[in-house]
Design an enzyme around this catalytic site. Structure first.
Site, PDB file in Angstrom:
ATOM      1  CD  GLU A 132      -2.962  -1.108   2.287  1.00  0.00           C
ATOM      2  OE1 GLU A 132      -2.568  -0.617   3.369  1.00  0.00           O
ATOM      3  OE2 GLU A 132      -4.071  -1.632   2.147  1.00  0.00           O
ATOM      4  CD  GLU A 170       5.181 -20.583  12.412  1.00  0.00           C
ATOM      5  OE1 GLU A 170       5.311 -20.631  13.651  1.00  0.00           O
ATOM      6  OE2 GLU A 170       4.202 -20.073  11.849  1.00  0.00           O
TER       7      GLU A 170
END
Length: 278
Positions: free
Chosen positions: A78, A109
Site C-alpha cells: 500500500e 516458519e
C-alpha cells in the site's frame, strides 16, 4: 510468558448467540488501542531508525510468517499508491514465499535460516532496515532473519505481542504490544493481528510524512491509478488552489500528479494561489 496463548476470558463460545459473540469480540478488540499506546515510545524509536535508513538510500523490509507475514506484505503493497514511492522501497517477505500469502505452507516458519536467504535475494545492504513481525515473538524464521541482519550491520526492529520474547531480544528497536489472551484462545489473527496492523499503519505513515510525502494533511504524491484517486486529486487541487473542478482536472492531466500540479500552477507568472505546496 506467552500471554497471547493464555486461555480466553470467555468460555462456552459455542453456546453464545451471534449478538453475544460479536459483543464479546468487540469488547476484547476495544483494548487494543490502549495496548498500542503503551508502546508509542518504542514505535517512535523504530520510526526514527526507519527514517534514517531510508534517508541514506536504504529500504524497509518486513519478515514474518502466517498472519504477521501477510500484514507486512499488505502494508508494503500500500505504500507506493499512497505515497508515490517505488515498489522496491518497502518489501514484505513471508515464510514459505508468495504461495503462503493465500495458503499456509507447513513448517515454513520453523526454518531459522530461510529469512536471511530470502533477504539476500534482494541484494540487501547495511543501509537497509529489517522489521520482524511475530505475534508470539518466538517464530524461528523471524528470529534467524533478525539475528543475521543485525550481525551484518543492518538496523533491525520488530513488532511482537508478548513481553520478553526472543524476537524482541534479536532486534535493536523492538516494539512490544502486549495484547493478552484472544477471544478464541491462541487465535492471534484477532486482537494481536489488529495491534500489528495499527503499528504498521503508524510506522510507514509517520515515516513517509517525515520524509516529505505528505503536505498539510494530503497525499500529494499518491498514484492516480483509478477514478476514485483522480477525483481525490482534483478535490485536493480545488481545496489548495481555490479553483473549480474543470481547471483542477486540466491541471492533473497536464502535470500527472497533485504535487507537480500544485508546484507548476503556483510557479506561473502572476499566480499566487492558496495553500502553496513546495
Amino acid at each position: 510468558m506467552n500471554t497471547t496463548e493464555s486461555p480466553s476470558d470467555f468460555n462456552n463460545l459455542e453456546t453464545l448467540s451471534t449478538r453475544e459473540l460479536l459483543a464479546g469480540i468487540n469488547s476484547v478488540d476495544a483494548t487494543v488501542p490502549q495496548a498500542v499506546a503503551k508502546a508509542l515510545p518504542q514505535l517512535e524509536a523504530l520510526v526514527e531508525a526507519t527514517v534514517d535508513r531510508l534517508q541514506r538510500g536504504g529500504r524497509l523490509f518486513y519478515i514474518g510468517a502466517g498472519t504477521s507475514g501477510r500484514l507486512g506484505i499488505l502494508d508494503a503493497s500500500e505504500c507506493p499508491p499512497t505515497f508515490g514511492v517505488p515498489h522496491g522501497l518497502v518489501i514484505g517477505l513471508i515464510a514459505g514465499g508468495d504461495t503462503a500469502i493465500r495458503k499456509a505452507v507447513e513448517n515454513a516458519e520453523d526454518d531459522a535460516a530461510q529469512a536471511w536467504q530470502d533477504l539476500l535475494a534482494y541484494a540487501i545492504t547495511d543501509k537497509d532496515i529489517v522489521v520482524g513481525i511475530a505475534a508470539s515473538g518466538r517464530t524461528p524464521y523471524v528470529i534467524g532473519g533478525l539475528e543475521q541482519a543485525r550481525r551484518h550491520g543492518l538496523a533491525t526492529g520488530c513488532i511482537v505481542c508478548n513481553a520478553g520474547s526472543a524476537v524482541a531480544a534479536a532486534a535493536e528497536f523492538p516494539v512490544e504490544i502486549v495484547t493478552g489472551p484472544e477471544f478464541v484462545t491462541g487465535s492471534t489473527r484477532l486482537k494481536a493481528g489488529t495491534a500489528q496492523k495499527l503499528a504498521l499503519n503508524m510506522l510507514t505513515t509517520a515515516t513517509f510524512i517525515r520524509l516529505g510525502k505528505v503536505k498539510g494533511n494530503k497525499m500529494v504524491d499518491m498514484q492516480l491509478s483509478n477514478a476514485k484517486l483522480v477525483d481525490r486529486g482534483e478535490r485536493m487541487l480545488m481545496d489548495e488552489l481555490g479553483i473549480a473542478q474543470p481547471e483542477a482536472a486540466a491541471l492533473l492531466q497536464q502535470y500527472g500528479s497533485v504535487r507537480a500540479a500544485l508546484t507548476g500552477r503556483n510557479s506561473l507568472p502572476g499566480e499566487t494561489g492558496a495553500g502553496v505546496v513546495n
